[in-house]
Structure formats: structure tokens, C-alpha cells
Design an enzyme around this catalytic site. Sequence first.
Site, mmCIF file in Angstrom:
data_model
loop_
_atom_site.group_PDB
_atom_site.id
_atom_site.type_symbol
_atom_site.label_atom_id
_atom_site.label_comp_id
_atom_site.label_asym_id
_atom_site.label_seq_id
_atom_site.Cartn_x
_atom_site.Cartn_y
_atom_site.Cartn_z
ATOM 1 N N ARG A 85 0.667 -1.192 0.014
ATOM 2 C CA ARG A 85 -0.123 0.006 -0.084
ATOM 3 C C ARG A 85 0.759 1.312 0.028
ATOM 4 O O ARG A 85 0.319 2.221 -0.359
ATOM 5 C CB ARG A 85 -1.019 -0.012 1.250
ATOM 6 C CG ARG A 85 -2.319 -0.856 0.635
ATOM 7 C CD ARG A 85 -2.753 -1.318 1.935
ATOM 8 N NE ARG A 85 -2.226 -2.209 2.713
ATOM 9 C CZ ARG A 85 -2.617 -2.881 3.875
ATOM 10 N NH1 ARG A 85 -3.771 -2.673 4.378
ATOM 11 N NH2 ARG A 85 -1.775 -3.749 4.454
ATOM 12 N N GLU A 134 4.813 -11.394 14.726
ATOM 13 C CA GLU A 134 4.215 -12.065 15.814
ATOM 14 C C GLU A 134 4.342 -13.545 15.904
ATOM 15 O O GLU A 134 4.721 -14.133 16.832
ATOM 16 C CB GLU A 134 2.561 -11.806 15.772
ATOM 17 C CG GLU A 134 2.110 -11.876 17.111
ATOM 18 C CD GLU A 134 0.325 -11.675 17.184
ATOM 19 O OE1 GLU A 134 0.089 -10.928 15.997
ATOM 20 O OE2 GLU A 134 -0.221 -11.898 17.920
HETATM 21 P P1 AMP Z 1 3.598 -2.752 11.628
HETATM 22 O O1 AMP Z 1 4.825 -3.558 11.059
HETATM 23 O O2 AMP Z 1 2.932 -3.493 12.898
HETATM 24 O O3 AMP Z 1 3.911 -1.132 11.901
HETATM 25 O O4 AMP Z 1 2.521 -2.902 10.523
HETATM 26 C C1 AMP Z 1 2.852 -2.052 9.295
HETATM 27 C C2 AMP Z 1 2.121 -2.826 8.275
HETATM 28 O O5 AMP Z 1 1.128 -3.770 8.523
HETATM 29 C C3 AMP Z 1 1.633 -1.648 7.127
HETATM 30 O O6 AMP Z 1 2.122 -1.950 6.027
HETATM 31 C C4 AMP Z 1 0.009 -1.841 7.283
HETATM 32 O O7 AMP Z 1 -0.221 -1.928 6.085
HETATM 33 C C5 AMP Z 1 -0.171 -3.191 7.751
HETATM 34 N N1 AMP Z 1 -0.938 -2.939 9.251
HETATM 35 C C6 AMP Z 1 -0.807 -3.348 10.138
HETATM 36 N N2 AMP Z 1 -1.844 -3.357 11.143
HETATM 37 C C7 AMP Z 1 -2.906 -2.865 10.217
HETATM 38 C C8 AMP Z 1 -4.089 -2.265 10.691
HETATM 39 N N3 AMP Z 1 -4.809 -2.281 11.709
HETATM 40 N N4 AMP Z 1 -4.862 -1.964 9.509
HETATM 41 C C9 AMP Z 1 -4.281 -1.957 8.330
HETATM 42 N N5 AMP Z 1 -3.131 -2.433 8.032
HETATM 43 C C10 AMP Z 1 -2.427 -2.915 8.972
#
Ligand code: AMP
Length: 173
Positions: A59, A96
Site C-alpha cells: 500500500r 508475531e
Molecule cells: P507494523 O509493522 O506492525 O507497523 O505494520 C505495518 C504494516 O502492516 C503496514 O504496512 C500496514 O499496511 C499493515 N497493518 C498493520 N496493522 C494494520 C491495521 N490495523 N490495519 C491496516 N493495516 C495494518
Amino acid sequence: MEALKSIIRDIPDFPKKGILFKDITPLLADGAAFQNMIEAFKARYQGKGIDQVVGIEARGFVFAAPLAYALGAGVTLVRKPDKLPHKTYKQTYALEYGTDALEIHQDALKPGQKILVIDDVLATGGTLAATALLIRTYFPEVEFHEAAFLMELGFLNGREKLGGLPVFSLLQY
Ligand code: AMP
């Protein structure tokens, strides 16, 4: 910006139970809202000398391309393993359950370039931390201006994982 919030759709228990997924597809489908979002990023980064906008798969690409165009910058892709065709550098990171990895072309960035990294959601910060490590390890002479997000899930404390990396989010949750 609150108008943008009202267009983002919450999908409970996607992709698995307990996750409230922030679905940006209604925002992408709304021409005026999409334009407002890119204009808001443009207003922040115009005149800052950004050479490359680095989008994180998938995205992040949707935001990186129009913003780079608006700034007169290039687009650099950070992708999941085995998607980029030329020689790559790779950074693995913990999820995770298990691990994942991100790659960038070895010739993607040049010494002295100023970069902006962009993605849709800052959640736990793991994806950005891996991207920043990838860039800092293999492109130490690149200037990391900021990481930009459409939205930040503040309750997950992603920023704490980032060691003071400059982060900007248009929307806070
Ligand atoms: P993180 O590595 O946990 O910061 O997650 C980031 C990536 O996961 C991003 O590229 C988001 O597209 C996706 N992502 C994580 N949590 C969500 C959420 N609640 N809603 C949508 N996309 C998420």
C-alpha cells in the site's frame, strides 16, 4: 483531515481475530479525498529537497508514486522477498509468529540523496524499523528525512521501536 478519517473503513477480525483492520480502499476510490491526502503530504515535503520517495510494499506504493510525482522526486520500491529482479539487499525482521523480510535493489539509492519513506499504517513499527535498518545498513550516506504514514495506531506504541527516527502521521488513532 477528520473527513479522511470518516472514509477509512474499520474491518473487525481481519486478517485474523482481534485485529481491527483499517481499510483504505474507500479513500483510494474517492478522487477528492485521495487528492486532499496527497496534497497534505505535498504541503509538508515540498521544498525540502526530497530526491526519492521510498514506498513499502504494497500500500505504500499507492502513496509513494503520486507524492513523488508531486514533489518531482523518484520512487524507490521496498519489496517482499524475491519480487525485485536485480541484485538486492535484504533485511529480515520478526513478526508475531515467525519472520518476514524486505528487499531493496542494490543500486536503488545514491550517496547524498535525501529520502522520505512512506506507508499507509504505522502499527507495531516492525515494518518501518526493518526498512530503516535496511537503508541505514546498506546506504549509510543517504539522508533519512522522515517516515510518513497516512495513519498511526498510537495505542500500539510503534514509535518506541524506532529509536527516535523522525515519523509523521496525517491521522492519529
Ligand atoms: P507494523 O509493522 O506492525 O507497523 O505494520 C505495518 C504494516 O502492516 C503496514 O504496512 C500496514 O499496511 C499493515 N497493518 C498493520 N496493522 C494494520 C491495521 N490495523 N490495519 C491496516 N493495516 C495494518
